[in-house]
Every structure is written in structure tokens, then in C-alpha cells.
Design a protein around this motif. Structure first.
Motif, PDB file in Angstrom:
ATOM      1  N   PRO A  30       0.803  -1.249  -0.176  1.00 38.77           N
ATOM      2  CA  PRO A  30       0.162  -0.024  -0.053  1.00 38.77           C
ATOM      3  C   PRO A  30       0.976   1.244  -0.099  1.00 38.77           C
ATOM      4  O   PRO A  30       2.070   1.405   0.514  1.00 38.77           O
ATOM      5  N   ILE A  31       0.236   2.169  -0.624  1.00 35.62           N
ATOM      6  CA  ILE A  31       0.849   3.460  -0.385  1.00 35.62           C
ATOM      7  C   ILE A  31       1.424   4.152   0.608  1.00 35.62           C
ATOM      8  O   ILE A  31       2.680   4.656   0.895  1.00 35.62           O
ATOM      9  N   LEU A  32       0.593   3.865   1.592  1.00 35.92           N
ATOM     10  CA  LEU A  32       1.012   4.309   2.925  1.00 35.92           C
ATOM     11  C   LEU A  32       2.388   3.731   3.355  1.00 35.92           C
ATOM     12  O   LEU A  32       3.193   4.388   4.028  1.00 35.92           O
ATOM     13  N   GLU A  33       2.346   2.153   3.221  1.00 34.36           N
ATOM     14  CA  GLU A  33       3.307   1.684   3.646  1.00 34.36           C
ATOM     15  C   GLU A  33       4.675   1.972   2.778  1.00 34.36           C
ATOM     16  O   GLU A  33       5.759   2.246   3.488  1.00 34.36           O
ATOM     17  N   LEU A  34       4.693   2.283   1.757  1.00 38.80           N
ATOM     18  CA  LEU A  34       5.705   2.444   0.800  1.00 38.80           C
ATOM     19  C   LEU A  34       6.107   4.129   1.436  1.00 38.80           C
ATOM     20  O   LEU A  34       7.254   4.127   1.223  1.00 38.80           O
ATOM     21  N   SER A  35       5.176   4.643   1.633  1.00 35.45           N
ATOM     22  CA  SER A  35       5.385   6.171   2.002  1.00 35.45           C
ATOM     23  C   SER A  35       6.267   6.034   3.222  1.00 35.45           C
ATOM     24  O   SER A  35       7.471   6.697   3.221  1.00 35.45           O
ATOM     25  N   HIS A  36       6.048   5.107   4.027  1.00 38.82           N
ATOM     26  CA  HIS A  36       6.668   4.972   5.461  1.00 38.82           C
ATOM     27  C   HIS A  36       8.138   4.582   5.196  1.00 38.82           C
ATOM     28  O   HIS A  36       9.024   4.820   5.724  1.00 38.82           O
ATOM     29  N   ILE A  37       8.035   3.422   4.080  1.00 36.01           N
ATOM     30  CA  ILE A  37       9.385   3.055   4.114  1.00 36.01           C
ATOM     31  C   ILE A  37      10.400   4.007   3.475  1.00 36.01           C
ATOM     32  O   ILE A  37      11.616   4.098   3.452  1.00 36.01           O
ATOM     33  N   TRP A  38       9.590   5.014   2.498  1.00 37.05           N
ATOM     34  CA  TRP A  38      10.400   5.805   1.871  1.00 37.05           C
ATOM     35  C   TRP A  38      11.100   6.874   3.076  1.00 37.05           C
ATOM     36  O   TRP A  38      12.340   7.308   3.148  1.00 37.05           O
ATOM     37  N   GLU A  39      10.307   7.110   3.738  1.00 37.61           N
ATOM     38  CA  GLU A  39      10.530   8.028   4.818  1.00 37.61           C
ATOM     39  C   GLU A  39      11.715   7.363   5.645  1.00 37.61           C
ATOM     40  O   GLU A  39      12.709   8.140   6.139  1.00 37.61           O
ATOM     41  N   LEU A  40      11.815   6.169   5.887  1.00 32.82           N
ATOM     42  CA  LEU A  40      12.718   5.701   6.721  1.00 32.82           C
ATOM     43  C   LEU A  40      13.986   5.560   5.955  1.00 32.82           C
ATOM     44  O   LEU A  40      15.109   5.602   6.440  1.00 32.82           O
TER      45      LEU A  40
END
Lengths: 139, 816
Positions: free
Chosen positions: B335-345
Motif C-alpha cells: 500500500p502506498i502508505l506503507e511505501l511512503s513510510h518505507i521511503w521516509e525511513l
């Protein structure tokens, strides 16, 4: 220590709004909404020199008996609003400025995320973390 | 329901499964996801599953009770073993292998839970490393083929297409089933670990049970080409992972061994398990080193990531822009949200682009997430850029097949057991990136090549710590030349050019000499030239030089080359005359008249001539000596002039004559006139000497002329050049520290010579008178020189002020 922090998009809809949950959040939402008028008024005040002269930090937007509302506008017309408790008199202007600066920095980090579509609600955990750090800790 | 007799193993197994599926702990398993997952994991066609559920009575009851569940499981086993589904067969079938499920089961429910958290079970990630993601046993390939080979029942064949059928079943939680819509772009090769051979293998059981919670996802789309299939094994928290993973990997290599294990009966499953686990100790040990940190990236994984990175960005030191990375990771179907979180990390430097390290971290996180690991709140240390630990100790023996992200099943990455040299590769890359990160700062900090600032320039006020950084001029003579230029241009109208022209050569020579000395001194000297007496501060010269240099760069350029050579030419009228005089004098010591007339520059000669003629013989000598003194002697007569010039040449004669301080001055004069004639020269700079000699000679000549004239009215004009001469000499002298004393010496010598003249010559009275006259005229000349210098100083100061005003005017604009 803010009581409520909100990020409002250019079109004046909220991207992120978070309040101390113990209190009536709706009240804060309303406060933030009304503060938008003041923000608009302030940013339209500087007529000619658009973003050059205009200071990003707007300062105290308007005080009420309970709390004070501070505003900050970015160059892309994204507004940050911080509501602080009036009883918290130890908060100085510099601190508010630094809070806004942190917000702005973490907002730019959110923007840098390619998975974030501008205009979407902000769901970044990092951003949440920053905001939590600035909020009054629920007692 | 028919009674169900289960063997002990079966009992245990079934109870485990039931417990597993009984998420609500209600002792009855509804048709919840887990059950469905389980049944799906059995790799049975949906019809079969339906049939099973019917048979077991769940459809009647609406849920799976324990008994129903057990029946279902048994039926699954039956189906998997290829026997027709019959209720009767529940008990009749002996030695029924345990139902096999594609997804390895964790013995610990916790692991199950963890695994089932993976909501997005799509995509296959190659567990290419021995780290977090257990390496998929390369068996997958064989696994898939297992069933067909081992199965003798069409049921198995049915099983094959089961995968695609399973795909449409959306199961949010099941890591078991990953309906992987092959991502459009291909080069990904994901390792798929297909744990579950649909073929019945008892050996699987130990794998299943021993491996525990190694759930695998498989890509249904890849069911066909087995080679592309790997087993996607999600990892569980390290301790369990170790065991399960290890066991898993141990499974894979000896795919041949597995069939060997095949004959083991169900009852022996436990023993087999132990055997298997024993066999896996090697694996455990090999990979245990990396297990402390579940986020470590093994070298194989890393190599894989690097390969993926290359597909997007060939330059390993470059960046992947955010948009490209977004596309890439979107393929993972997280999900985009998780990808977004991964990106942030993973975007460590928050620049919107991924470096190799960041990309590997992001990839690793995506892989982990696909495996069911929760994303950490903060980037694990091992994933931090430049801190990624490369686990090179892990040698993953198997994964034979990789499944690309895109779903092209045939893609196989060479992430095989040969421990990747990725360690060596990536370290340098990382180091390089590190270096890159750091070289910038190093480069920026080293400013030595940028500008050379004169460190010699002591603060004008030693008190102030701030010193004007004065760029070192490589050719300080420029400044002098500039000054001279200014002087010349400024005062050309005042003075004839000839003496001025004579000056520049002297100055640059002196300047060059001084350049060898302290720059400051040179500056002061240079300034001394322009304003000899009144300049006391060092800053002024510096600033003036700078301003001058700023204002007349052309002059600098013009004067860049050693000025002396060209300059003297115009002035050579005098020096050349002197030279000629020298030659003449050399030729004939007495034939002075002619050289005199020839030697002297047009301006000077006529006037002094008549006066010179009246010069006395003694005066001549005194003059000579005076001239040797450095031009301070002004009193000359034409004969004296003439002899003066030849004095240059003839001073040796005079030197022979005069036994006084002349030697100190004579040598100088001699040097002036005849280079190298005089040996004793306390001054070091030969060229300087020559310069001085030229100047002095000219000065002397002019001085003699002027002095000769000085006695008479016409001396007035000549004194100008004379003054210039003297001034130049005066200025030249201060430039050179040695010159100062030299001058004084000269003057002293001159003065001394005068009294010595009568001594030496004997015509005391006349000599004394001449010397007195000379001295007087010298005084006047010097006084005039002084006044002229003052005037020039004022002029220069005014110039400077005007320049500074201009600078000030310009400066505010520079701030904007």
C-alpha cells in the motif's frame, strides 16, 4: 507546547490536524477554521512584494481568553496553525518560531516523499512524531 | 460425521493446525481466513476444497468445528496424496501423509500471527539472503515438479493449475497465497521459494514442521514455469527464523535428499525432523552470524538489490530519482502508505532521491514488509546508509530460482550460493559513496588553491587580529611599476619624461629585488618611491597598491614583464650617453668634451655646458666623487660633467686617485658605470646596483648638470630632472634598506669626499669653495626634491582618496 496543530493546504482544506485529545477537538477545529480568515487577511496585506517581503511567520493571529493562535504561511500558501494554551505563558515568540520551523522542515520532508501526493492528507509517521513532540502531552 | 481416527502424528498436526486456525480461540473454526488460507495452501483446486468442506460437514454447520477441521485436514491429505475424496477413505487410508500445505507452518502461533500480518501478500520477493529473509530453497523448482512427478493421480495435475485459481482469492492476511499480478516491468527476479511440493513427500513434513513458521508465498502466475518459482519464505523473528529458516535452507539444497527422505514414514516424521534439523546445524551456524540483527542485508540480497539498482540507475554512485523509485516500489504492491513510510525511513538524507545504500535499505524494508515484518519506526542501524553490514559469512546454498518482480518467471538471478563478491563490491561502492559524501567537504574546505593570501603581511596594527588579506602578488614589481606609471602619468606634465623614464627601470629593478625580500618591505619601499617621507603606515602603501592595482590593471599588465629593459631605452638618452661617455671615457680620459656634448640629453646639456666649462679641475674630481656619492653632488662643470660621465668609467682612475671614502662610493659608481668593475659592494643586488648606478649616474649627470646650473639661474629647470633623479634616488634608496644606509653613506661619502678633495688634490681653497657650493646646491636640490615629493605625495593621496570614494560608491551596490 501546542494544544492543537494544523496544516492547511493552499485551498484551505486541512491536510493535517491534530489536537490534544482530551479536549474538545471540534472546538479546535473551529478555531483553526476561523483563524484562516486572519491568515488570509495577513497574507493579502503585503500587496506588491509577494513572497519576497512577506515574512513566513505570521505571529499571533488572534487571542482568546483560553488560548492563542499562531500562524505561519509557506511560500506555497500552505498554512500552519498552532494553538497554544493561554495559560502557558512561558512560550516565547522564538519558541513558536522554532516550532513552525520544525513543522516546515518536516512538511518538506513529507513533500519530498515521492509516494506522497500533494494534497493528500499527511500520514507520515515522521511528521506525526514531530507533531507529537510539540504537543502538550496528554496528562 | 464419521469417526475419525488419527494417528498420533496426525493428531498432533491437526491440533496444531486447528489451534493455528482457531484465532478466536472458540474451539471452532469458522470459515475464516486462516482456514481458507490453509486450504489454499494445500494447493488443492477449489473444487476439491469445496468438496472437502462439504464432506467434513462444515458446510452444514457453517463453521469448522474441531472435528470438522480434522476431517477436512485429513481429506486434504487424502486429496494431496492423490486419492479420491471419499468419506470412507478417512479412516481407511493408512499411512496417509500429513496434509501438506504450501505455506510452512509455524509451530508457534506467534509466528503465524506475525506472518499473517502481512496483508499484502502479493509479489514475490526473493529471499536472496540468509538474513532476514530465509533463502528460498531452490527446491521450489523441484517442488513444483514434485507433484507431477510423484503424483500419479490426476488430482495432482489438478493441483498445478490450482495456483492460478487460488490467485483470485483475495486474502489480505495470507502470506501463503500471494496472488501476484506480475508487475509490468520485469527485471526483478524474485526468489520464490516454493516450499510446498504438491507432490506428497513425507519429507516435506519434517520440513513443514521443522521449518515451522516458514510461510511462503508463491506467485500463482508463475505456477507454470517452475523454474521461475521459488519459495517465498517469510521470516519470523530471529530466534524462530533461525530454526525455521535454517531448516528451510537445509531443505532446499538437498532436493535430492528430500526424495531420499521420502520413504520415511509419517511416524518417523519426528525423527526426520530431528535429523533434518541436525543436518541444518551447519546452515544455522553459517547464518547465525547475521541473525542478531534481523534487518541485516546479506551479501546476496545486497547483490540483488544492487542489480536492481543498476536497472534503474546504471551509475552505482548516482541517485534514483523519487519518481523512478516510486514506480519501482509500487510494483511491490504494498500500500502506498506503507511505501511512503518505507521511503521516509530509507531516504536518509531527505533529498527525494535514493542512493545505492538508501535503495538497498528501502528494498530490504519492502522485502521485509512483504514477508510480514512490521516496518520499524526508525531505520534500523544495519540499514542506515554506510552502515549496512554485509553478511558475507552466509553462504546460501540453494536458491536456484528467482522470481522477478515483473513476474517473468524465467528470470533467475544468480544469487546462488557462491558467496557474493558483493561484499567487496559494495563496500567500495559504499565507501566510495562515503568518500563522495566526504570529499565534498574536504574539497570545499581546502582553499589553498583558491587564493593565495599573503601571510607575510603582518597586521598593520599588531594589536588587531584581523589582517587585511592581501593577495600575494607574484610580481610585486607590478605595483611598483604601477606606481611608477601613475607617477609618470601624473607628473609627466611636471617633469620631463627623460628622468622619469629613467626612474621606472630603476624602480622595477629595485622592486624586483625587493620582491625577493619581504613583501611588506617592498610595499613600503614601493610606496616610498611615490611618497617617500610622509608615508609611515604600512597599510597605506598596501591599500594604495591595491587601489592602484585595482585601478590600473593595464599598467600592471604593461609592467608585468620586467620593466627595466624596455624602460631604459627612452631614458637611454642619458644612460646611453653615459655609456657612450663611458666608452668615450674609456677611450680617452681626457676627451671629455665631446662625450659631454654628446652624452647629455638635449634638455640638460646646453645649459650646463657653459657652466661646466667653468668647472675647475678640482671640482671636477670632487664632482666625480660627488657623483659617485650618488648624485647628491650637484656642482659640476662641464668638464666635470664630462669627466663625470667618464667618471663612471674612470672612477677606477679616481679610485686610484682618491683614497678616501670614495672606495665605498666609487665602487658603486663604478658598478654603475662599469658593471663588475668594482668589487666591493656591500649591496647585494647587482641589478639593483646597476639600477641605482643608472639612476645615480643619470642623477649625477643631471645633478652635475643641475649643480652646474644651480650656481646659475638656468639651474632651475634642470633641478627638476635632477630632483627627479635625486628623488628617484631618494626613493630608490629607501626601498632598499641597504640603499638607505648606502645613500647616507654616499652622501657621507660625498661630503667626505669634498673635504677630502682638497686633501687629495691640494687645491684646497677652490675645492673647498666648490664643495661648499656643491653642498649648497645639493641642499637646495634636496629641498626642492623634498617639496616636489611632498607635492607628489599630496597628489597621490588625492588620487587615493578619489579611488576610495569610488570604491565606496561601488561597494553598497555589491551588497545587493
Amino acid at each position: 507546547m501546542a494544544v492543537c496543530i494544523a496544516v492547511i493546504a493552499k485551498e484551505n482544506y486541512p491536510l493535517y490536524i491534530r489536537s490534544v485529545p482530551t479536549q474538545n477537538e471540534l472546538k479546535f477545529h473551529y478555531t483553526v477554521h476561523t483563524s484562516l480568515d486572519v491568515v488570509e487577511e495577513k497574507i493579502s496585506a503585503v500587496g506588491k512584494a509577494m513572497a519576497d517581503q512577506r515574512e513566513l511567520y505570521l505571529g499571533l493571529l488572534y487571542p482568546t481568553e483560553d488560548y492563542k493562535v499562531y500562524g505561519y504561511v509557506t511560500n506555497s500558501k500552505v498554512k500552519f496553525v498552532i494553538v497554544v494554551d493561554s495559560s502557558n505563558t512561558s512560550l516565547r515568540d522564538n519558541e513558536i518560531r522554532s516550532m513552525f520551523r520544525k513543522l516546515h522542515n518536516s512538511f518538506t520532508d513529507v513533500m519530498c516523499n515521492p509516494f506522497y501526493n500533494p494534497g493528500d492528507p499527511i500520514q507520515s509517521k515522521a511528521f506525526d512524531g514531530i507533531v507529537s513532540g510539540m504537543m502538550v502531552q496528554p496528562s | 460425521m464419521e469417526s475419525l481416527t488419527l494417528s498420533d502424528v496426525e493428531q498432533k498436526y491437526y491440533s496444531d493446525l486447528f489451534v493455528y486456525c482457531d484465532t478466536d480461540n472458540t474451539k471452532k473454526v469458522a470459515s475464516n481466513g486462516r482456514v481458507l488460507d490453509l486450504f489454499r495452501a494445500a494447493q488443492l483446486p477449489s473444487e476439491v476444497v469445496l468438496q472437502i468442506t462439504e464432506l467434513c460437514g462444515a458446510t452444514r454447520l457453517g463453521h469448522f468445528g474441531r472435528s470438522q477441521f480434522y476431517i477436512a485436514l485429513k481429506l486434504i491429505a487424502i486429496a494431496q496424496s492423490g486419492l479420491p475424496l471419499r468419506v470412507e477413505s478417512l479412516n481407511s487410508v493408512k499411512d496417509l501423509p500429513l496434509p501438506r500445505f504450501v505455506v510452512g507452518k509455524n509451530e508457534a502461533e506467534a509466528r503465524h500471527a506475525a506472518l499473517y500480518q502481512d496483508t499484502d501478500s502479493q509479489g514475490l520477493y526473493s529471499s536472496s539472503g540468509s538474513g532476514v529473509i530465509p533463502r528460498p530453497p531452490g527446491r521450489g523448482h523441484q517442488n513444483k515438479k514434485g507433484p507431477p512427478s510423484s503424483s500419479s493421480v490426476p488430482v495432482h495435475e489438478v493441483i498445478q493449475p490450482l495456483a492460478p485459481t487460488i490467485e483470485p482469492q483475495p486474502d489480505s492476511t495470507s502470506p501463503v497465497v500471494s496472488p501476484h499480478q506480475s508487475p509490468p516491468t520485469s527485471p526483478h527476479s524474485w526468489r520464490k521459494h516454493k516450499r510446498q511440493p504438491s507432490g506428497g513427500n513425507t519429507d516435506r513434513q519434517p520440513v513443514v514442521s521443522a521449518a515451522g513458521a516458514v510461510w511462503t508465498q508463491f506467485r500463482e502466475t508463475q505456477t507454470g514455469p517452475v523454474s521461475g518459482d521459488g519459495m517465498w519464505s517469510s521470516h519470523s523473528p530471529p530466534p524462530t527464523v533461525q530454526e525455521s529458516w535454517v531448516s528451510f535452507t537445509a531443505d532446499t539444497p538437498p532436493s535430492s535428499a528430500l526424495p531420499a527422505m521420502h520413504p520415511s514414514s509419517v511416524q518417523e516424521s519426528t525423527t526426520i525432523r530431528t535429523v533434518a534439523s541436525a543436518a541444518m546445524t551447519n546452515e544455522i551456524q553459517r547464518q547465525s552470524s547475521g541473525y542478531d540483527d534481523p534487518w541485516k542485508i546479506t551479501d546476496e540480497q545486497r547483490q540483488y538489490y544492487i542489480n536492481q539498482f543498476k536497472t534503474i540507475q546504471p551509475d552505482l554512485n548516482g541517485f534514483i530519482p523519487g519518481s523512478a523509485a516510486k514506480e519501482f516500489f509500487t510494483k511491490s504492491k504494498l500500500p502506498i502508505l506503507e511505501l511512503s513510510h518505507i521511503w521516509e525511513l530509507s531516504d536518509f538524507d531527505k533529498d527525494g532521491a535514493l542512493t545505492l545504500d538508501e535503495f538497498c535499505a528501502a528494498f530490504h524494508l519492502v522485502v521485509a514488509r512483504k514477508n510480514g515484518y512490521d516496518l520499524p519506526e526508525k531505520l534500523p542501524e544495519s540499514l542506515m546508509p554506510k552502515l549496512i553490514d554485509l553478511d558475507d559469512s552466509a553462504e546460501v546454498p540453494e536458491p536456484t530460482t528467482d522470481v522477478g518482480y515483473s513476474g517473468s518467471p524465467v528470470e533467475v538471478t544468480p544469487n546462488k550460493s557462491p558467496s557474493m563478491p558483493s561484499l567487496n563490491q559494495t563496500w567500495p561502492e559504499m565507501n566510495q559513496s562515503n568518500e563522495q559524501w566526504e570529499t565534498f567537504s574536504e574539497r570545499s574546505s581546502s582553499s589553498q588553491t583558491l587564493t593565495q593570501f599573503d601571510s607575510n603581511i603582518a597586521p598593520a596594527d599588531p594589536d588587531t587580529a584581523i589582517v587585511h588579506p592581501v593577495p600575494i602578488r607574484m610580481t610585486p614589481s607590478k605595483i611598483h611599476m604601477q606606481e611608477m606609471e601613475l607617477k609618470r602619468t601624473g607628473s609627466d606634465h611636471n617633469h620631463p619624461t627623460s628622468p622619469l623614464l629613467a626612474k621606472p627601470p630603476e624602480l622595477p629593478e629595485e622592486a624586483k629585488l625587493t620582491a625577493s625580500m619581504k613583501f611588506v618591505a617592498a610595499n613600503t619601499g614601493g610606496d616610498g618611491y611615490s611618497s617617500s617621507d610622509s608615508f609611515t603606515s604600512d597599510q597605506e602603501p598596501i591599500t594604495r597598491q591595491r587601489s592602484q592595482s585595482g585601478t590600473s590593471p593595464e599598467a600592471l599588465k604593461v609592467v608585468a614583464p620586467p620593466p627595466p629593459p624596455p624602460r631604459p631605452h627612452p631614458s637611454h638618452s642619458r644612460s646611453s650617453s653615459l655609456d657612450m661617455n663611458r666608452t668615450f671615457a674609456a677611450g680617452s680620459a681626457t676627451g671629455q668634451q665631446q662625450p659631454a656634448t654628446v652624452a647629455y640629453p638635449p634638455a640638460v646639456p646646453p645649459r650646463p655646458l657653459p657652466t661646466q666649462t667653468s668647472g675647475s679641475h678640482a671640482g671636477h674630481r670632487g664632482e666625480a666623487e660627488g657623483v659617485s656619492g650618488g648624485g647628491a653632488v650637484l656642482t659640476t662643470t662641464s668638464p666635470q660633467q664630462i669627466p663625470q660621465q667618464p667618471n663612471f668609467a674612470d672612477f677606477s682612475q679616481f679610485q686610484a686617485f682618491a683614497a678616501s671614502e670614495q672606495p665605498s662610493s666609487l665602487p658603486e659608481v663604478d658598478k654603475h658605470s662599469e658593471t663588475g668593475q668594482v668589487d666591493k659592494s656591500s649591496e647585494g643586488a647587482g641589478p639593483l646596483r646597476t639600477v641605482k648606478s643608472d639612476s645615480q649616474a643619470e642623477d649625477r649627470a643631471s645633478a652635475t648638470v643641475s649643480t652646474a646650473k644651480g650656481s646659475s639661474g638656468p639651474l632651475a629647470p634642470p633641478p627638476k630632472p635632477v630632483r627627479r633623479r635625486l628623488k628617484s634616488e631618494d626613493e630608490l634608496r629607501p626601498e632598499d634598506e641597504q640603499h638607505g644606509p648606502q645613500k647616507s653613506n654616499l652622501i657621507a661619502a660625498v661630503l667626505a669626499t669634498q673635504p677630502s678633495i682638497p686633501r687629495s688634490i691640494g687645491k684646497d681653497k677652490k675645492a673647498i669653495q666648490a664643495s661648499i657650493r656643491r653642498n649648497k646646491e645639493t641642499n637646495t636640490v634636496l629641498a626642492r626634491l623634498n617639496s616636489e615629493l611632498q607635492q607628489q605625495l599630496k597628489d597621490l593621496l588625492e588620487e587615493r582618496i578619489s579611488l576610495e570614494v569610488q570604491l565606496e560608491q561601488l561597494r553598497p551596490f555589491s551588497h545587493l
